[in-house]
Structures are given as C-alpha cells and as structure tokens.
Design a protein around this motif. Structure first.
Motif, mmCIF file in Angstrom:
data_model
loop_
_atom_site.group_PDB
_atom_site.id
_atom_site.type_symbol
_atom_site.label_atom_id
_atom_site.label_comp_id
_atom_site.label_asym_id
_atom_site.label_seq_id
_atom_site.Cartn_x
_atom_site.Cartn_y
_atom_site.Cartn_z
ATOM 1 N N MET A 199 -10.375 32.372 -48.784
ATOM 2 C CA MET A 199 -10.266 32.831 -47.406
ATOM 3 C C MET A 199 -11.597 33.429 -46.970
ATOM 4 S SD MET A 199 -7.618 35.601 -45.720
ATOM 5 C CE MET A 199 -6.192 34.634 -46.204
ATOM 6 N N ASP A 200 -12.051 33.067 -45.774
ATOM 7 C CA ASP A 200 -13.295 33.583 -45.239
ATOM 8 C C ASP A 200 -13.236 35.106 -45.143
ATOM 9 O OD1 ASP A 200 -14.742 34.348 -42.335
ATOM 10 O OD2 ASP A 200 -15.910 33.110 -43.713
ATOM 11 N N THR A 201 -14.352 35.767 -45.508
ATOM 12 C CA THR A 201 -14.378 37.222 -45.536
ATOM 13 C C THR A 201 -14.075 37.819 -44.169
ATOM 14 O OG1 THR A 201 -16.022 37.165 -47.312
ATOM 15 C CG2 THR A 201 -15.777 39.231 -46.098
ATOM 16 N N THR A 202 -14.680 37.268 -43.131
ATOM 17 C CA THR A 202 -14.464 37.792 -41.783
ATOM 18 C C THR A 202 -13.013 37.657 -41.368
ATOM 19 O OG1 THR A 202 -16.740 37.205 -41.195
ATOM 20 C CG2 THR A 202 -15.220 37.658 -39.390
ATOM 21 N N PHE A 203 -12.374 36.524 -41.710
ATOM 22 C CA PHE A 203 -10.965 36.329 -41.372
ATOM 23 C C PHE A 203 -10.091 37.305 -42.165
ATOM 24 C CE2 PHE A 203 -6.868 34.039 -41.816
ATOM 25 C CZ PHE A 203 -6.530 34.007 -40.464
ATOM 26 N N SER A 204 -10.502 37.627 -43.393
ATOM 27 C CA SER A 204 -9.772 38.614 -44.190
ATOM 28 C C SER A 204 -9.774 39.977 -43.499
ATOM 29 C CB SER A 204 -10.389 38.743 -45.581
ATOM 30 O OG SER A 204 -10.345 37.525 -46.282
ATOM 31 N N LEU A 205 -10.892 40.319 -42.875
ATOM 32 C CA LEU A 205 -10.957 41.584 -42.137
ATOM 33 C C LEU A 205 -9.968 41.578 -40.976
ATOM 34 C CD1 LEU A 205 -14.817 42.263 -42.036
ATOM 35 C CD2 LEU A 205 -13.133 43.057 -43.695
ATOM 36 N N PHE A 206 -9.847 40.436 -40.309
ATOM 37 C CA PHE A 206 -8.899 40.303 -39.204
ATOM 38 C C PHE A 206 -7.469 40.506 -39.705
ATOM 39 C CE2 PHE A 206 -5.859 37.436 -37.133
ATOM 40 C CZ PHE A 206 -5.845 37.967 -35.855
ATOM 41 N N ILE A 207 -7.112 39.849 -40.803
ATOM 42 C CA ILE A 207 -5.758 39.944 -41.350
ATOM 43 C C ILE A 207 -5.465 41.379 -41.784
ATOM 44 C CG2 ILE A 207 -4.230 39.209 -43.211
ATOM 45 C CD1 ILE A 207 -4.613 37.119 -41.045
ATOM 46 N N GLY A 208 -6.426 42.020 -42.433
ATOM 47 C CA GLY A 208 -6.221 43.396 -42.884
ATOM 48 C C GLY A 208 -5.990 44.352 -41.730
ATOM 49 N N ALA A 209 -6.802 44.230 -40.679
ATOM 50 C CA ALA A 209 -6.643 45.097 -39.507
ATOM 51 C C ALA A 209 -5.338 44.808 -38.783
ATOM 52 C CB ALA A 209 -7.827 44.911 -38.560
ATOM 53 N N LEU A 210 -4.936 43.533 -38.743
ATOM 54 C CA LEU A 210 -3.671 43.155 -38.100
ATOM 55 C C LEU A 210 -2.484 43.781 -38.824
ATOM 56 C CD1 LEU A 210 -1.967 41.411 -36.132
ATOM 57 C CD2 LEU A 210 -2.137 39.558 -37.822
ATOM 58 N N LEU A 211 -2.437 43.637 -40.145
ATOM 59 C CA LEU A 211 -1.313 44.172 -40.912
ATOM 60 C C LEU A 211 -1.302 45.700 -40.885
ATOM 61 C CD1 LEU A 211 -1.381 41.804 -44.031
ATOM 62 C CD2 LEU A 211 0.109 41.686 -42.013
ATOM 63 N N ASP A 212 -2.467 46.320 -40.784
ATOM 64 C CA ASP A 212 -2.545 47.772 -40.691
ATOM 65 C C ASP A 212 -1.936 48.281 -39.390
ATOM 66 O OD1 ASP A 212 -3.604 50.498 -41.333
ATOM 67 O OD2 ASP A 212 -4.892 50.085 -39.615
ATOM 68 N N ALA A 213 -1.962 47.475 -38.330
ATOM 69 C CA ALA A 213 -1.457 47.893 -37.016
ATOM 70 C C ALA A 213 -0.036 47.417 -36.747
ATOM 71 C CB ALA A 213 -2.382 47.383 -35.915
ATOM 72 N N LEU A 214 0.469 46.461 -37.512
ATOM 73 C CA LEU A 214 1.771 45.841 -37.234
ATOM 74 C C LEU A 214 2.888 46.666 -37.859
ATOM 75 C CD1 LEU A 214 3.170 43.360 -35.971
ATOM 76 C CD2 LEU A 214 2.930 42.225 -38.191
ATOM 77 N N ILE A 215 3.871 47.059 -37.043
ATOM 78 C CA ILE A 215 4.971 47.879 -37.536
ATOM 79 C C ILE A 215 5.684 47.172 -38.692
ATOM 80 C CG2 ILE A 215 6.611 46.930 -35.853
ATOM 81 C CD1 ILE A 215 6.490 50.578 -37.068
ATOM 82 N N GLY A 216 5.924 47.890 -39.741
ATOM 83 C CA GLY A 216 6.521 47.315 -40.948
ATOM 84 C C GLY A 216 5.471 47.129 -42.021
ATOM 85 N N PRO A 217 4.631 46.102 -41.924
ATOM 86 C CA PRO A 217 3.558 45.935 -42.928
ATOM 87 C C PRO A 217 2.597 47.114 -42.991
ATOM 88 C CG PRO A 217 3.876 43.902 -41.713
ATOM 89 C CD PRO A 217 4.723 44.930 -41.028
ATOM 90 N N ASN A 218 2.414 47.828 -41.851
ATOM 91 C CA ASN A 218 1.444 48.922 -41.869
ATOM 92 C C ASN A 218 1.891 50.101 -42.733
ATOM 93 O OD1 ASN A 218 3.413 50.045 -40.254
ATOM 94 N ND2 ASN A 218 2.105 50.297 -38.444
ATOM 95 N N LEU A 219 3.163 50.095 -43.141
ATOM 96 C CA LEU A 219 3.616 51.135 -44.067
ATOM 97 C C LEU A 219 3.087 50.900 -45.477
ATOM 98 C CD1 LEU A 219 7.348 51.441 -42.923
ATOM 99 C CD2 LEU A 219 5.387 52.814 -42.175
ATOM 100 N N PHE A 220 2.618 49.690 -45.732
ATOM 101 C CA PHE A 220 2.193 49.327 -47.090
ATOM 102 C C PHE A 220 0.734 48.880 -47.171
ATOM 103 C CE2 PHE A 220 6.655 48.207 -46.381
ATOM 104 C CZ PHE A 220 7.280 49.033 -47.297
ATOM 105 N N VAL A 221 0.156 48.463 -46.060
ATOM 106 C CA VAL A 221 -1.208 47.922 -46.062
ATOM 107 C C VAL A 221 -2.163 48.957 -45.465
ATOM 108 C CG1 VAL A 221 -2.737 46.090 -45.255
ATOM 109 C CG2 VAL A 221 -0.345 45.568 -45.829
ATOM 110 N N PRO A 222 -3.051 49.547 -46.247
ATOM 111 C CA PRO A 222 -4.048 50.477 -45.698
ATOM 112 C C PRO A 222 -5.171 49.710 -45.006
ATOM 113 C CG PRO A 222 -4.379 50.239 -48.056
ATOM 114 C CD PRO A 222 -3.158 49.415 -47.710
ATOM 115 N N GLY A 223 -5.505 50.127 -43.816
ATOM 116 C CA GLY A 223 -6.524 49.404 -43.063
ATOM 117 C C GLY A 223 -7.932 49.895 -43.296
ATOM 118 N N GLU A 224 -8.075 51.110 -43.837
ATOM 119 C CA GLU A 224 -9.410 51.710 -43.951
ATOM 120 C C GLU A 224 -10.407 50.848 -44.724
ATOM 121 O OE1 GLU A 224 -6.606 53.187 -44.478
ATOM 122 O OE2 GLU A 224 -6.489 54.979 -43.208
ATOM 123 N N PRO A 225 -10.025 50.233 -45.868
ATOM 124 C CA PRO A 225 -11.016 49.407 -46.583
ATOM 125 C C PRO A 225 -11.574 48.271 -45.739
ATOM 126 C CG PRO A 225 -9.119 49.851 -47.984
ATOM 127 C CD PRO A 225 -8.744 50.311 -46.610
#
Length: 425
Positions: A1-27
C-alpha cells in the motif's frame, strides 16, 4: 500500500465513529509532519482529507442512527436519560466551541461528530466549526512530526519542553485521569463526585510517587550514560564546571550547592574512616518497598537523587542521626584535572532538617527540608577530615560566586569550595 494512501486510511479510521475507538491517529499525523519536512505536502493533504471524510461520515451516521440508539439505551438504562439530555443541551448552547476544540480534548473527539449528527446540528454549522477543529487538531501533530524530523537537538527550548514532559509524565497521567473521571462523574451527575475525585487524585499522586521511586528511578541511567561515566573522563578544569546539583533533570528546579572537591580514586575510604554510613540510592540500587521499610527502621533511609549534568550521584553517605535530621553528602565523578592529571570528585553536603512537601523530579512528594546554611556543614566536614587516620591535604578555594537565597537556589554560601587531596590520588 502506498505510504501516502496509508496516511489517508489512518486519519479516516481515527475520525470514523467505531473504528476510532481502536485506531490511534497520532502516528499517521506525525508521519505526515515527517513527510512535510522532506518537502512532500501530499501527506498533510491526505490526513486532512481522511479526517474530514471521517468526521462527515460520523456526522451522518449520527443523523441516521443516533436517536434510535439513544432510545434503546434509555429504555435499557433509564438513568442515562439525564446525561443524554445534558449532552444535548451542551451541544445546542456551546456546540461551536465543542466542535472547534474537541480534537484538542483527547477522547472527546471520538464521539463529537456522531453526537452532532444525533442532536441535529445543522450540516453547515457542523462542517464550518469541525473543519476549524480539524485544522487545529491535525496541525498540532503535523507540527510535532515536522519538528522531530527537523531535530529537537537543534532547538534548545524544544529539548527543554520534551525533557519537562517526559520527566513529569506520571504527574500528567495522574491529573489527566482525575480530570477525565470528574468530567464523566459530572455528566452522569454522580453524588459525592467531588470527594471521590479528590480521593482519586490523592490515590493517583501516591501511585505516581511509588512508581517513580520503585519502578522508574533507575531509568535515568541508560547504558550509554553508564559506559560514559566509567570510561575515560574528560580533561576539565574544576573552575569551569557548574557546581550546582538539581532535584530533577528539567530546568525548573532550585539548585543545591556542590561545595567539596576530592582528589583521588575514590572518597569512600575517607567517608567510612571518619564515621559516615553509605546510603542506598533509588537510581543506583534496585530497591523494593520492603527494602525501603527496612532502611527506615535502621534510620538510614535511601537518599533521594540529585542530578549534576543530568547524572545522579554515584555514591551517598550520611552521619548517624534520626529519620528527620541528618547530615548527608552525595558524590559525582567530576573529571581529570588537566594541571595535576588527577581524578577528582564533586561532593554536595547538606543537612536534613525535618520534612516538607516539595516538587521533585516530576512528582510532588514528601522529602527532607534542606538547611540553607550549607557552609556550616562543609566546615563541620572539614573538621572531621582532620581526624582521619588517613592523611589528607585540605584547603579552601573560591570557585563560585557568593550565593544568597533566591528563586533559583535553596541555599546561601560564601562561594568557597573545600578541596581535599587523598593519599590514593
């Protein structure tokens, strides 16, 4: 997976209700800051886009499913009716501030977009203020990622901030836990929340004290420091050194005096010969709580650490005394005198005169109160050295300026340092 796209997915899951309880967005946000330092703006754009889409999705999920979920919760637990009503009131009356600053308030950010949709905040209002909050929240971590890539060592103020935060982390944890508990208790309108919160705060502070002394005290000595301390020491003139020690590593503590220089391989023989008792220290000895109690019973409690050049003392001694009043001294290896080619040690001698609550190395704890007249202890020590069975050369030298009690010191002195030369030099 492209690094830049990984950043998008990480930030998305950090903001999405449900997954954001488990996915830290800070990294992911910090990684975007690293990329920005390398000249790549795409990472920042991706985390902003991911955060925006996640917030919007959570908002619409709240619009669609929020009220039915609340009704089921109230039906299952009727006591939740009042907290939900209070949350609705806050969103209506103070919704703009909450939407803007939620991302700066830790876990609050996980549910705010969902609650905004649930309580029918208009889409335009939500989008406007949550976007401002997105810029603030993402921006802070992107900034720190950029600074980490730039190198904190090139920014003295940033080093001090980092050192202060790391050193005070236990106190920050205690405060954060207490604030979070009180906030939940207030929203739920729990009885006795103030007294319970106070008890929780005292308990967390006590645990921070215990953890500091019995879990983390030896963390100040990493392998590099130990190796450097026992390898070839620097050739350095004693008069060029900072003859002050501190009860912590960050630059927020009052100084204590270093007022003795010993020339020789080790001052231990001299100390024992004139009747001093070697103490345990938290940084040098692997102490358990039972060891601490035993040492208290023997009236030789461990000596709290002082730091010279960010290094805790190598040895500590005390004269026989009680638990509240005692003379004690700490020793550090100072270096090699370029004139005499001799090893010398730095000593900080003082007198414990009762107990006090004081800030110490990142925590607030109960320690001995130091008598500010450190010259009196220095001169008493000089008289003891005269009685030693091992011949010592001794004298005084003006190595520091005269110091009075002020906001930077806990002592006053005439600035003279006692010089001792042992026969093992």
């Amino acid at each position: 997976m492209d690094t830049t796209f990984s950043l998008f997915i990480g930030a998305l899951l950090d903001a999405l209700i449900g997954p954001n309880l488990f996915v830290p967005g800070e990294p992911f946000l910090i990684a975007a800051g690293y990329q920005l330092h390398q000249g790549l703006v795409s990472g920042v754009i991706m985390v902003l886009l991911g955060g925006l889409i996640g917030d919007q999705a959570s908002y619409f999920i709240g619009c669609k499913l929020g009220l039915p979920a609340q009704k089921k919760l109230v039906k299952w637990q009727s006591k939740t009716r009042r907290p939900i009503a209070r949350c609705r009131y806050l969103m209506v009356k103070k919704g703009n501030a909450i939407l803007m600053f939620a991302r700066l308030l830790g876990p609050v950010a996980w549910v705010v977009p969902f609650m905004a949709g649930t309580h029918r905040i208009t889409w335009r209002r939500f989008t406007l203020y949550s976007s401002i909050g997105l810029l603030l929240g993402v921006g802070q971590f992107v900034f720190w990622g950029y600074m980490l890539a730039y190198g904190l060592e090139s920014l003295p103020w940033a080093q001090q901030v980092k050192l202060f935060v790391v050193e005070h982390r236990l106190s920050f944890y205690a405060i954060a836990v207490t604030i979070a508990f009180f906030a939940v208790a207030k929203v739920c309108n729990w009885r006795y929340r103030r007294s319970v919160t106070l008890g929780l705060f005292v308990g967390t502070i006590l645990f921070a004290n215990y953890a500091h002394f019995f879990f983390y005290a030896d963390d100040f000595l990493n392998d590099e420091q130990l190796q450097a301390q026992h390898s070839t020491l620097d050739m350095v003139e004693p008069s060029t050194l900072t003859l002050k020690a501190y009860p912590g590593k960050s630059a927020v503590f009052d100084a204590q005096a270093i007022n003795i220089l010993y020339y020789g391989q080790n001052p231990r023989d001299l100390m024992l010969d004139i009747g001093w008792i070697e103490n345990k220290t938290f940084s040098r000895d692997d102490l358990e709580f039972k060891d601490y109690i035993q040492l208290l019973n023997e009236k030789t409690p461990p000596v709290s650490d002082l730091f010279w050049n960010h290094i805790p003392q190598e040895m500590a001694f005390q004269l026989p005394g009680d638990l509240l009043k005692r003379s004690h001294i700490r020793w550090w290896k100072g270096g090699i005198d370029p004139k005499t080619q001799e090893l010398y040690w730095l000593g900080a001698i003082s007198y414990d005169n009762g107990l006090q609550i004081t800030p110490y190395s990142g925590i607030v704890t109960v320690l001995h109160s130091i008598d500010p007249n450190v010259d009196a202890e220095r001169d008493k020590f000089a008289l003891q050295v005269v009685t030693s069975s091992v011949k010592q050369e001794m004298g005084y030298k003006q190595l520091v300026d005269r110091v009075v009690l002020d906001e930077e010191h806990d002592y006053f002195t005439d600035g003279q340092v006692l010089l001792i030369k042992g026969n093992n030099g």
